[in-house]
Design a protein around this motif. Structure first.
Motif, PDB file in Angstrom:
ATOM      1  N   VAL A  27     109.100 -21.703   7.856  1.00 43.62           N
ATOM      2  CA  VAL A  27     108.012 -22.425   7.207  1.00 43.62           C
ATOM      3  C   VAL A  27     106.799 -21.509   7.132  1.00 43.62           C
ATOM      4  CG1 VAL A  27     106.476 -24.420   7.320  1.00 43.62           C
ATOM      5  CG2 VAL A  27     108.855 -24.643   8.079  1.00 43.62           C
ATOM      6  N   LEU A  28     106.325 -21.264   5.917  1.00 47.39           N
ATOM      7  CA  LEU A  28     105.095 -20.518   5.693  1.00 47.39           C
ATOM      8  C   LEU A  28     104.008 -21.544   5.442  1.00 47.39           C
ATOM      9  CD1 LEU A  28     106.400 -17.724   3.280  1.00 47.39           C
ATOM     10  CD2 LEU A  28     106.355 -17.731   5.779  1.00 47.39           C
ATOM     11  N   SER A  29     102.923 -21.487   6.225  1.00 52.78           N
ATOM     12  CA  SER A  29     101.874 -22.500   6.120  1.00 52.78           C
ATOM     13  C   SER A  29     100.497 -21.857   6.115  1.00 52.78           C
ATOM     14  CB  SER A  29     101.996 -23.496   7.276  1.00 52.78           C
ATOM     15  OG  SER A  29     101.872 -22.821   8.512  1.00 52.78           O
ATOM     16  N   SER A  30      99.488 -22.677   5.846  1.00 53.11           N
ATOM     17  CA  SER A  30      98.089 -22.214   5.777  1.00 53.11           C
ATOM     18  C   SER A  30      97.984 -20.986   4.876  1.00 53.11           C
ATOM     19  CB  SER A  30      97.550 -21.904   7.174  1.00 53.11           C
ATOM     20  OG  SER A  30      97.651 -23.019   8.013  1.00 53.11           O
ATOM     21  N   ILE A  31      98.560 -21.089   3.710  1.00 51.39           N
ATOM     22  CA  ILE A  31      98.695 -19.938   2.808  1.00 51.39           C
ATOM     23  C   ILE A  31      97.413 -19.715   2.003  1.00 51.39           C
ATOM     24  CG2 ILE A  31      99.995 -18.980   0.867  1.00 51.39           C
ATOM     25  CD1 ILE A  31     102.347 -20.816   1.778  1.00 51.39           C
ATOM     26  N   SER A  32      96.947 -18.465   2.023  1.00 54.58           N
ATOM     27  CA  SER A  32      95.880 -18.005   1.126  1.00 54.58           C
ATOM     28  C   SER A  32      96.522 -17.013   0.174  1.00 54.58           C
ATOM     29  CB  SER A  32      94.768 -17.311   1.903  1.00 54.58           C
ATOM     30  OG  SER A  32      94.151 -18.205   2.795  1.00 54.58           O
ATOM     31  N   HIS A  33      96.220 -17.137  -1.119  1.00 57.43           N
ATOM     32  CA  HIS A  33      96.860 -16.282  -2.117  1.00 57.43           C
ATOM     33  C   HIS A  33      95.791 -15.586  -2.962  1.00 57.43           C
ATOM     34  CE1 HIS A  33     100.026 -14.943  -4.801  1.00 57.43           C
ATOM     35  NE2 HIS A  33      99.233 -15.262  -5.804  1.00 57.43           N
ATOM     36  N   PHE A  34      96.032 -14.318  -3.255  1.00 61.99           N
ATOM     37  CA  PHE A  34      95.126 -13.503  -4.058  1.00 61.99           C
ATOM     38  C   PHE A  34      95.963 -12.849  -5.147  1.00 61.99           C
ATOM     39  CE2 PHE A  34      93.753 -13.901   0.247  1.00 61.99           C
ATOM     40  CZ  PHE A  34      92.389 -14.095   0.194  1.00 61.99           C
ATOM     41  N   TYR A  35      95.395 -12.677  -6.346  1.00 59.19           N
ATOM     42  CA  TYR A  35      96.171 -12.124  -7.456  1.00 59.19           C
ATOM     43  C   TYR A  35      95.318 -11.180  -8.304  1.00 59.19           C
ATOM     44  CZ  TYR A  35      93.734 -15.664 -10.215  1.00 59.19           C
ATOM     45  OH  TYR A  35      92.769 -16.427 -10.819  1.00 59.19           O
ATOM     46  N   ALA A  36      96.019 -10.326  -9.048  1.00 57.23           N
ATOM     47  CA  ALA A  36      95.357  -9.405  -9.970  1.00 57.23           C
ATOM     48  C   ALA A  36      94.909 -10.192 -11.198  1.00 57.23           C
ATOM     49  CB  ALA A  36      96.322  -8.293 -10.387  1.00 57.23           C
ATOM     50  N   GLU A  37      93.637 -10.108 -11.534  1.00 60.31           N
ATOM     51  CA  GLU A  37      93.136 -10.814 -12.721  1.00 60.31           C
ATOM     52  C   GLU A  37      93.739 -10.234 -13.992  1.00 60.31           C
ATOM     53  OE1 GLU A  37      88.956 -12.491 -12.708  1.00 60.31           O
ATOM     54  OE2 GLU A  37      88.770 -10.773 -11.324  1.00 60.31           O
ATOM     55  N   ASN A  38      93.957  -8.924 -13.990  1.00 64.20           N
ATOM     56  CA  ASN A  38      94.570  -8.272 -15.143  1.00 64.20           C
ATOM     57  C   ASN A  38      95.945  -7.767 -14.708  1.00 64.20           C
ATOM     58  OD1 ASN A  38      95.401  -6.652 -17.259  1.00 64.20           O
ATOM     59  ND2 ASN A  38      93.381  -5.744 -17.571  1.00 64.20           N
ATOM     60  N   TYR A  39      96.999  -8.493 -15.113  1.00 60.48           N
ATOM     61  CA  TYR A  39      98.366  -8.142 -14.725  1.00 60.48           C
ATOM     62  C   TYR A  39      98.782  -6.775 -15.267  1.00 60.48           C
ATOM     63  CZ  TYR A  39     103.413  -8.614 -14.162  1.00 60.48           C
ATOM     64  OH  TYR A  39     104.725  -8.412 -13.821  1.00 60.48           O
TER      65      TYR A  39
END
Length: 168
Positions: free
Chosen positions: A89-101
């Motif tokens: 179980v993966l929990s308390s997830i914070s996610h970040f992504y590239a604005e320009n793929y």
């Protein structure tokens, strides 16, 4: 007064009898695990790092540029991990992504934090194979949330994925 005391004792008795889910930090997962992915248009590697304190980090990196796609960090996640009822179980997830793929950044600090929706816990079946050098993970269920960047749902059927342990 006696009735209130009686109801309080009864309520405490019921609450104390409710079984708690067994939460375990699976030490056998500790370390780095990587998998390479590719499509006709793109290729990248995904790395999980499970730490002994019950936290994890996940990063996707494009290493091989094409005419249209530059190398860089596509996304990064962090949170907690545990084993509940035999599942990861993966929990308390914070996610970040590239604005320009097309031109992702080279540093995690330049990624944009995903704040558009709450990320639910991820549940997966997992097994270790080949003397604990291969981690097979099958994420279950479907979050079916709309990705505001791509305007599509991020739902995929459960598919086993084999990650190789990174020996340092």
């Amino acid at each position: 007064m006696k009735k209130a005391l009686l109801y309080s004792i009864l309520l405490l008795s019921v609450i104390s009898c409710i079984e708690q889910e067994e939460v375990i930090i699976p030490g056998e997962l500790e370390g780095k695990w990587e998998k390479e992915f590719s499509t006709e248009e793109d290729s990248w590697e995904h790395i999980f790092e499970f730490k002994s304190n019950g936290t994890y980090e996940s990063i996707s990196i494009r290493n091989i540029p094409t005419e249209e796609l530059q190398p860089g960090i596509l996304d990064y996640s962090k949170g907690n991990y545990s084993k509940i009822d035999g599942k990861l179980v993966l929990s308390s997830i914070s996610h970040f992504y590239a604005e320009n793929y097309l031109i992702p950044p080279s540093e995690i600090g330049l990624l944009k934090e995903q704040l558009e929706w709450v990320i639910p816990d991820e549940v997966a079946e997992f097994s270790l194979e080949e003397d604990n050098t291969i981690l097979v993970v099958t994420f279950l269920g479907c979050n079916d949330v709309l990705d505001p960047r791509a305007r599509i749902a991020n739902c995929a059927p459960p598919t086993p994925m084999a990650y190789k342990r990174v020996l340092e």
